[in-house]
Design a protein around this motif. Structure first.
Motif, PDB file in Angstrom:
ATOM      1  N   LYS A  57       0.813  -1.210   0.000  1.00  0.00           N
ATOM      2  CA  LYS A  57       0.000   0.000   0.000  1.00  0.00           C
ATOM      3  C   LYS A  57       0.845   1.258   0.000  1.00  0.00           C
ATOM      4  CE  LYS A  57      -0.961   0.580   4.917  1.00  0.00           C
ATOM      5  NZ  LYS A  57      -2.024   0.961   5.830  1.00  0.00           N
ATOM      6  N   GLY A  58       0.226   2.359  -0.366  1.00  0.00           N
ATOM      7  CA  GLY A  58       0.967   3.601  -0.509  1.00  0.00           C
ATOM      8  C   GLY A  58       0.506   4.705   0.408  1.00  0.00           C
ATOM      9  N   CYS A  59      -0.580   4.490   1.148  1.00  0.00           N
ATOM     10  CA  CYS A  59      -1.079   5.517   2.073  1.00  0.00           C
ATOM     11  C   CYS A  59      -1.030   4.992   3.491  1.00  0.00           C
ATOM     12  CB  CYS A  59      -2.523   5.886   1.748  1.00  0.00           C
ATOM     13  SG  CYS A  59      -2.729   6.674   0.186  1.00  0.00           S
TER      14      CYS A  59
ATOM     15  N   PHE B  74       4.906   4.677  -4.934  1.00  0.00           N
ATOM     16  CA  PHE B  74       4.300   3.348  -4.886  1.00  0.00           C
ATOM     17  C   PHE B  74       3.492   3.141  -6.155  1.00  0.00           C
ATOM     18  CE2 PHE B  74       0.605   0.730  -3.562  1.00  0.00           C
ATOM     19  CZ  PHE B  74       1.300  -0.441  -3.310  1.00  0.00           C
ATOM     20  N   PRO B  75       3.769   2.058  -6.886  1.00  0.00           N
ATOM     21  CA  PRO B  75       3.144   1.932  -8.210  1.00  0.00           C
ATOM     22  C   PRO B  75       1.629   1.794  -8.181  1.00  0.00           C
ATOM     23  CG  PRO B  75       4.544   0.027  -7.716  1.00  0.00           C
ATOM     24  CD  PRO B  75       4.732   0.977  -6.614  1.00  0.00           C
ATOM     25  N   GLY B  76       1.074   1.399  -7.037  1.00  0.00           N
ATOM     26  CA  GLY B  76      -0.375   1.224  -7.005  1.00  0.00           C
ATOM     27  C   GLY B  76      -1.113   2.420  -6.443  1.00  0.00           C
ATOM     28  N   ILE B  77      -0.408   3.527  -6.261  1.00  0.00           N
ATOM     29  CA  ILE B  77      -1.070   4.673  -5.635  1.00  0.00           C
ATOM     30  C   ILE B  77      -2.005   5.349  -6.638  1.00  0.00           C
ATOM     31  CG2 ILE B  77       0.574   6.469  -6.277  1.00  0.00           C
ATOM     32  CD1 ILE B  77      -0.659   6.119  -2.757  1.00  0.00           C
ATOM     33  N   SER B  78      -3.083   5.908  -6.136  1.00  0.00           N
ATOM     34  CA  SER B  78      -3.965   6.677  -7.007  1.00  0.00           C
ATOM     35  C   SER B  78      -4.660   7.712  -6.138  1.00  0.00           C
ATOM     36  CB  SER B  78      -5.004   5.769  -7.647  1.00  0.00           C
ATOM     37  OG  SER B  78      -5.827   5.242  -6.646  1.00  0.00           O
ATOM     38  N   VAL B  79      -5.246   8.691  -6.775  1.00  0.00           N
ATOM     39  CA  VAL B  79      -5.950   9.702  -6.002  1.00  0.00           C
ATOM     40  C   VAL B  79      -7.075   9.049  -5.221  1.00  0.00           C
ATOM     41  CG1 VAL B  79      -7.238  11.816  -6.128  1.00  0.00           C
ATOM     42  CG2 VAL B  79      -5.435  11.412  -7.712  1.00  0.00           C
ATOM     43  N   LYS B  80      -7.671   8.066  -5.873  1.00  0.00           N
ATOM     44  CA  LYS B  80      -8.775   7.350  -5.235  1.00  0.00           C
ATOM     45  C   LYS B  80      -8.319   6.764  -3.896  1.00  0.00           C
ATOM     46  CE  LYS B  80     -12.795   5.220  -5.297  1.00  0.00           C
ATOM     47  NZ  LYS B  80     -13.927   6.026  -4.895  1.00  0.00           N
ATOM     48  N   SER B  81      -7.135   6.137  -3.911  1.00  0.00           N
ATOM     49  CA  SER B  81      -6.703   5.511  -2.663  1.00  0.00           C
ATOM     50  C   SER B  81      -6.368   6.566  -1.610  1.00  0.00           C
ATOM     51  CB  SER B  81      -5.522   4.580  -2.911  1.00  0.00           C
ATOM     52  OG  SER B  81      -4.460   5.260  -3.507  1.00  0.00           O
TER      53      SER B  81
ATOM     54  N   MET C 161       2.176   8.033 -11.164  1.00  0.00           N
ATOM     55  CA  MET C 161       0.772   7.789 -10.874  1.00  0.00           C
ATOM     56  C   MET C 161       0.027   9.064 -10.494  1.00  0.00           C
ATOM     57  SD  MET C 161       0.623   4.705 -11.517  1.00  0.00           S
ATOM     58  CE  MET C 161      -1.079   4.448 -11.067  1.00  0.00           C
ATOM     59  N   LEU C 162       0.722  10.048  -9.998  1.00  0.00           N
ATOM     60  CA  LEU C 162       0.020  11.227  -9.496  1.00  0.00           C
ATOM     61  C   LEU C 162       0.167  12.445 -10.391  1.00  0.00           C
ATOM     62  CD1 LEU C 162       0.812  11.015  -5.679  1.00  0.00           C
ATOM     63  CD2 LEU C 162      -1.205  10.245  -6.875  1.00  0.00           C
ATOM     64  N   ARG C 163       1.022  12.346 -11.422  1.00  0.00           N
ATOM     65  CA  ARG C 163       1.324  13.582 -12.138  1.00  0.00           C
ATOM     66  C   ARG C 163       0.226  14.008 -13.094  1.00  0.00           C
ATOM     67  NH1 ARG C 163       6.395  11.254 -15.576  1.00  0.00           N
ATOM     68  NH2 ARG C 163       7.246  11.212 -13.495  1.00  0.00           N
ATOM     69  N   GLY C 164      -0.776  13.173 -13.285  1.00  0.00           N
ATOM     70  CA  GLY C 164      -1.846  13.517 -14.219  1.00  0.00           C
ATOM     71  C   GLY C 164      -2.605  14.772 -13.798  1.00  0.00           C
TER      72      GLY C 164
ATOM     73  N   GLU D  37      12.496   4.919  -3.520  1.00  0.00           N
ATOM     74  CA  GLU D  37      11.812   5.439  -4.689  1.00  0.00           C
ATOM     75  C   GLU D  37      12.073   4.613  -5.933  1.00  0.00           C
ATOM     76  OE1 GLU D  37      13.359   7.149  -2.425  1.00  0.00           O
ATOM     77  OE2 GLU D  37      12.641   9.201  -2.198  1.00  0.00           O
ATOM     78  N   THR D  38      13.285   4.061  -6.030  1.00  0.00           N
ATOM     79  CA  THR D  38      13.584   3.308  -7.245  1.00  0.00           C
ATOM     80  C   THR D  38      13.397   1.807  -7.046  1.00  0.00           C
ATOM     81  OG1 THR D  38      15.894   3.281  -6.621  1.00  0.00           O
ATOM     82  CG2 THR D  38      15.233   4.957  -8.191  1.00  0.00           C
ATOM     83  N   SER D  39      13.028   1.406  -5.842  1.00  0.00           N
ATOM     84  CA  SER D  39      12.945  -0.027  -5.609  1.00  0.00           C
ATOM     85  C   SER D  39      11.711  -0.633  -6.256  1.00  0.00           C
ATOM     86  CB  SER D  39      12.941  -0.315  -4.116  1.00  0.00           C
ATOM     87  OG  SER D  39      11.739   0.121  -3.565  1.00  0.00           O
ATOM     88  N   TYR D  40      10.670   0.160  -6.455  1.00  0.00           N
ATOM     89  CA  TYR D  40       9.462  -0.385  -7.051  1.00  0.00           C
ATOM     90  C   TYR D  40       9.551  -0.449  -8.564  1.00  0.00           C
ATOM     91  CZ  TYR D  40       7.090   0.257  -2.603  1.00  0.00           C
ATOM     92  OH  TYR D  40       6.713   0.202  -1.314  1.00  0.00           O
TER      93      TYR D  40
END
Lengths: 607, 578
Positions: free
Chosen positions: A8-10, B344-351, B400-403, B458-461
């Motif tokens: 997870k990221g948050c 984190f590659p799975g991050i999104s605004v939604k999360s 993931m967040l730069r959009g 940061e680069t591990s993912y």
């Protein structure tokens, strides 16, 4: 609790409830690390007070400046609306009935300030014309369906506010399909419902009409897609007789855009009138006039600071809001970093505060460059007294502050005077805006400037640069670099500097090198960066890694011989991989499929 | 004391303003006194002077706009005043320039130059490493210096052709048209774009033409061949324009053709990489510590500025993760805060929004859309002013967040009075994410915090260059999910894997068509109707084990979105267990 995880990221951290309740007051952060005897508490209070005053002053100013524009807009709305009312059978009126009254509001490119204008416009319209004011932004309306939905939901929202929450049915409507028909029937409903009731107090102004118009503000007209605009205009012109619509276009560029976006067939359905908002430059002039060229606020900006703020304004955004932000930051920095800013308040209060100055603060005063210059000019026994006797010092400060105050009140008077004289001269030798003149005067003796020539000798005593005044540090904020750093940063140049010249940050003698060179002991990423600068579009990873290995091996201390050379090579390769992935993260290179084991460069600078 | 004024009313100046016209009349009319006459004369002279000066011959508005020069001067001033501000150190023209032609041997040349850079320990290093010294004089044009590096590492060259077996297993693919000697094609197997193909033929040709036994020589030769003429040309016209077009015109890439495969170096996996790097002793730790201490002193100031309505963005070289983490543990312990790993590659605004609504605000409902959710949060925070929330975003500029949408939403959150945002950015073009409107939402204060810390987390993912995608994560999730399925379902999945592996070298393979798949499953007695198969596929899809895609012919194709190496490993493991 760790903040890294592969799933997870948050990560939410909630301290337990009791602890949370005692939230730390803001001033504690201001006072942290500061000497108690330097009046930090008082300084923060003064900051808060002055900032509040400045803020309300600018808000008021904005209101005044907008007043003319709004008045003429409201007049236009009322006039065009009366067209709807007269149900005349006259042919000209019939034609007119098909035309949607439209106000094109030219607001200028400072989009960040528009929101404030629209907010007060909405308020003004709701108070004077109609309760039904809706504003839409292009980003909410990718197509006509969303457009109508958004319009309907906001309209019903408006009336929920008005009609003591009978929301439940209307919320359901939100989801349902929206069309012009449903809007018209909604409008019929709402006007019939309200008509028989006597208008409430809130309505009195707008109740002069039985059915108030619906005003739709398109905040950023340029960003709407042509199709959406065209469709909406055609549709609503058909329904105009049952849905009295008035449009307001917010335009940042020029009115030509209307005709570029809308074909003649559509634009002929509009009855457009142009309104020009105050130019942002004039706005800036007024803001400066009210906040800085006045004795009302004790706080002043030095020439460099003012220059930076006006330059950001003129070269970057034309945004008053950002200018005010810069002003706020200057104010905060001044009170944060200058202990003597405690005296930066109105004169009677400052005089009172002088009496409570601690020994520490007196020392601070003695250390001020301007005060030292002043002391040096005094007779020797007075010098001794100033440097040793606190009471004598405080009395002297009283009179010096008085002088400073008088200096300012004369300064601005004379400055305005000089500006009046010179602003209408051909070619504007001293600048057209008073702020230019002000900058010049802050910087140097104006009479030394070529343009000035001794024409206005009488001003000489009054337009001395502030640095000549003892204690000017108390009210002048001069740390221009802080402002530039925090408001107008250049991250890419910082990156380049860090990569190209590590000695700038890491003051180690081993890293010292002449221009354009980099020592081989520099951090890995710097070496990889330096090497990649020598490549063209594509970089061969093998070559790169070998070049890297050559440099790093040379730099390595040879006493590290206890590990085998094979292991050493592996480690170097790992370091190379790290450096390359970091450069990728920073955006200097990216993987490419154009050629096997190559990466592509993304920048061209730094050679 | 220059001004003798005192604060008494009678000594204060009083100025009465007269209209412009009156003043002009006053100046130009003859009736003025001696002083005014003098003034008039000078004003006239002044005007003449101005007319003579061409640079003043601007339009009316010319005066208004300060000259660029001035502007740059002002902004570039006070370099000495701020030690930390790297922004001032170099002018923009160094950083922002045109692409120009580079020669492939330049890098190696620079490398050897750097290697010999006189240092305190230089004599020592030369003694122990004579190869480097030999290299330097040889480093004239026409020779690829990388050859010499190769010579130096001659112990490796014998391994050149024997790529590590792990790598070979993945990369080497039987191909009809590529001869067995050329390893170039191998790593291209996944690139199905024409460029790679075309290029590959080029290399083959080169090798044939040169017919030099040493592969390295063969590769560097074409570079040498072309350099002299180009160099001459450039010497003659050191014209910037010329260079510009030269750099942009040729589509041919002049780099050496060596591939990693020939080198002994295998792609390392993340774990090995970490282990190796842990053996590197950090350099300049004293200086780095000093840098970090400088930034730590700002913690309280940051808190103050956050609380006063600004948001803070950190930029500069080096990972800012540890710094922000220290900030969090020193000053944020007693407040509600959310740490967001943008990398984190799975991050999104939604999360992000979900963790605010669910964990911070304890709301269990769902929302129709992200915008609804945002509205709800905004209202919640506006209603309850005692609510306070700190957002810490590492890498706000991540993929993931730069959009635009994400930035808009985060910006709107950050503009709330009781949400405080502290973020870091690393990408060199990160500020381009924000237009004026978003910048005003964010209300940034910029702080440069160059740390030189490695971007380990940061680069591990990311599946970064040169790092082997270990596939351990997808592999373990595959095993886990499949274990929970019925034997029949596992059989179905295995069938799909096998089919996909059989077709892995077919570039036009788009998946297993549903009908054929159904047929095969039936034949293997795994399903008895296409309904049961569909139900099973839905379950796979829910676990993200398969992807379906409609082909141009309208047929449904099934594909497992996992690379074939992982699938092979999976099958092997399965067989071991059974």
């Amino acid at each position: 609790m760790a903040t890294s995880s592969v799933s997870k990221g948050c990560f939410v951290f909630k301290p337990n409830f009791k602890k949370r309740k005692i939230s730390v007051p803001v001033e504690d952060y201001f006072n942290k690390g500061k000497n108690e005897s330097e009046d930090s508490k008082l300084r923060f209070e003064t900051y808060q007070l002055i900032w509040q005053q400045m803020k309300s002053e600018t808000e008021q100013l904005q209101e005044e400046l907008n007043k003319n524009l709004f008045d003429s807009l409201i007049e236009f709305l009322q006039k065009s609306y009366s067209g709807f009312q007269k149900n005349s059978k006259d042919w000209g009126c019939q034609i007119k009935l098909r035309e949607i009254p439209t106000a094109a509001l030219i607001l200028g490119v400072n989009v960040t300030d528009h929101d404030l204008t629209f907010r007060s416009l909405t308020e003004a319209l709701q108070n004077n014309v109609t309760p039904y004011v809706v504003s839409l932004q292009a980003k909410d309306c990718p197509d006509i369906k969303h457009f109508l939905q958004k319009l309907a939901s906001q309209l019903t929202g408006c009336c929920v506010d008005e009609e003591s929450k009978e929301g439940s049915t209307q919320v359901a409507q939100k989801k349902t399909h929206c069309s012009m028909d449903s809007l018209s029937s909604w409008y019929m409903n709402i006007t019939q419902k309200t008509d028989p009731k006597m208008p409430r107090k809130k309505r009195t102004s707008s109740s002069q009409w039985q059915s108030p118009p619906v005003v739709l503000i398109l905040k950023d007209m340029e960003s709407f897609t042509t199709k959406v605009l065209q469709d909406f205009i055609i549709m609503s012109s058909q329904h105009l007789h049952e849905f009295p619509l008035i449009l307001i276009f917010g335009i940042a560029t020029s009115p030509v855009i209307i005709h570029r976006l809308l074909p003649h067939a559509v634009s002929s359905l509009l009855c457009i009138e142009l309104f020009q908002s105050l130019s942002c430059k004039d706005h800036l002039t007024t803001v400066l006039d009210k906040l800085l060229l006045t004795t009302q606020f004790p706080f002043k900006l030095s020439e460099k600071v003012l220059q930076i703020l006006t330059n950001i304004f003129l070269y970057h955004d034309f945004s008053i809001q950002n200018f005010i932000k810069g002003l706020q930051l200057s104010l905060l920095e001044h009170f944060y970093s200058q202990p003597l800013s405690v005296l930066c308040c109105n004169l009677p209060e400052a005089k009172r505060r002088i009496n409570f100055l601690s020994d520490n603060q007196c020392e601070n005063i003695r250390r001020l460059p301007s005060f030292r210059r002043y002391v040096e000019k005094q007779a020797s026994e007075k010098q001794v007294a100033l440097l040793t006797d606190e009471r004598f010092l405080k009395e002297e400060i009283q009179s010096l502050l008085e002088n400073l105050h008088a200096y300012h009140s004369n300064y601005f008077l004379v400055l305005r005077c000089l500006h009046q004289f010179t602003s209408s001269l051909p070619k504007y030798p001293l600048g057209r805006q008073i702020r230019e003149l002000y900058c010049t005067c802050l910087e140097k003796n104006i009479w030394d400037s070529e343009e000035y020539v001794s024409a206005l000798q009488l001003l000489r005593d009054y337009l001395l640069p502030p640095e000549t005044q003892p204690l000017h540090e108390v009210v002048y904020f001069s740390a221009a670099h802080t402002l530039r750093e925090h408001l107008n940063a250049a991250p890419r140049i910082a990156l380049h500097t860090a990569l190209n010249n590590p000695y700038y940050y890491l003051k180690n003698e081993a890293l010292k090198s002449e221009e354009g060179c980099i020592p081989n002991v520099a951090p890995d990423i710097c070496i990889a960066y330096k090497l990649h600068l020598e490549c063209s579009r594509l970089i061969n990873l093998v070559d790169w890694s070998e070049a890297f290995a050559t440099v790093v091996t040379a730099a390595e201390k040879m006493d590290a011989n206890f590990i085998t050379s094979e292991e050493r090579n592996e480690i170097i390769h790992a370091r190379f991989i790290r450096a390359v992935s970091e450069l990728e993260l920073l955006g200097f290179i990216k993987p490419t499929k154009q050629k096997t084991d190559h990466v592509a460069r993304l920048t061209w600078g730094g050679c | 004391m220059m001004s003798k004024l005192e604060l008494k009313e009678d000594k204060m100046l009083e100025v009465q303003f007269v209209g412009d016209d009156d003043v002009l009349n006053h100046i130009l009319d003859r009736e003025g006194g001696a002083k005014l006459k003098k003034e008039r004369a000078q004003l006239l002279v002044n005007t003449k002077k101005i007319i003579k000066k061409p640079e003043y011959d601007l339009e009316e508005d010319g005066q208004e706009v300060l000259k660029d020069q001035n502007y740059v001067e002002v902004l570039g001033r006070d370099i000495q005043e701020s030690l930390k501000n790297g922004s001032a150190a170099d002018g923009g023209n160094k950083v922002y320039s045109f692409q120009n032609r580079k020669h492939s041997e330049k890098m190696a040349k620079l490398a050897s130059e750097l290697a010999k850079t006189p240092r305190k320990n230089v004599s020592l290093s030369l003694k122990n490493d004579p190869e480097i010294m030999i290299n330097i004089p040889q480093c004239s044009k026409g020779h690829s210096a990388s050859d010499k590096v190769q010579l130096k590492n001659s112990d490796k060259s014998e391994f050149l052709s024997t790529a590590p077996s792990g790598l070979r297993k993945r990369l080497i693919v039987p191909r009809s048209h590529s001869d067995s000697e050329s390893e170039y094609s191998a790593s291209n197997s996944e690139d199905d774009d024409g460029v790679a193909q075309e290029y590959e033929e080029d290399t083959d040709e080169v090798i044939l033409n040169q017919k030099i036994p040493s592969q390295n020589r063969a590769i560097s030769a074409p570079v040498c061949k072309e350099t002299p003429s180009k160099k001459m040309k450039r010497d003659k016209t050191s014209d910037l324009v010329e260079e510009y077009f030269e750099a942009h015109s040729s589509s041919k890439v002049l780099t050496s053709d060596r591939t990693l495969q020939k080198l002994k170096r295998a792609k390392l996996d993340q774990q090995t990489l970490r282990n190796l790097l842990s053996k590197v002793s950090p350099s300049f730790s004293a200086e780095l510590k000093q840098l970090n201490q400088q930034y730590e002193q700002l913690f309280h100031k940051w808190m103050l500025q956050l609380r006063l309505g600004f948001n803070i963005v950190l930029y500069g070289l080096g990972s800012k993760r540890d710094l922000l983490e220290r900030f969090r543990t020193t000053v944020l312990q007693d407040s509600i805060h959310v740490v967001i790993n943008g990398f984190f590659p799975g991050i999104s605004v939604k999360s992000i929004l979900n963790s605010i609504t669910e964990e911070v605000l304890d709301h269990m409902g769902t929302f129709r859309s992200v915008l609804d959710q945002l509205d709800w949060i905004v209202n919640k925070f506006k209603e309850d002013s005692s609510l306070e929330l700190f957002l810490l975003i590492h890498n706000l500029d991540s993929q993931m967040l730069r959009g635009d949408k994400s930035q808009q939403i985060i910006g709107q959150l950050s503009s709330l009075r009781n949400i405080y945002l502290m973020a870091s950015i690393d990408h060199l073009n990160a500020p381009l994410m924000w237009d004026h409107a978003k910048q005003s939402l964010y209300n940034w204060l910029w702080y440069e915090t160059t740390t030189y810390s490695p971007y380990t987390e940061e680069t591990s993912y990311e599946n970064s260059l040169l790092v082997k995608q270990s596939g351990s994560l997808p592999l373990s999730s595959l095993t886990h999910v499949l274990r929970s399925l019925t034997p029949n379902a596992r059989g179905i999945f295995r069938l799909l894997i096998k089919y996909q592996l059989d077709n892995q070298d077919n570039p036009s393979y788009i998946g297993f068509s549903f009908q054929d798949f159904y047929q095969q499953c039936r034949e293997a007695f795994l399903v008895n109707s296409d309904l049961t198969l569909r139900a099973q596929l839905t379950e796979f899809r829910d676990h993200k084990l398969i992807r379906t895609k409609k082909g141009t012919d309208g047929v449904e194709y099934l594909l497992i979105p996992v690379d074939s190496g992982t699938l092979n490993d999976f099958l092997e493991k399965e067989e071991e267990e059974s």
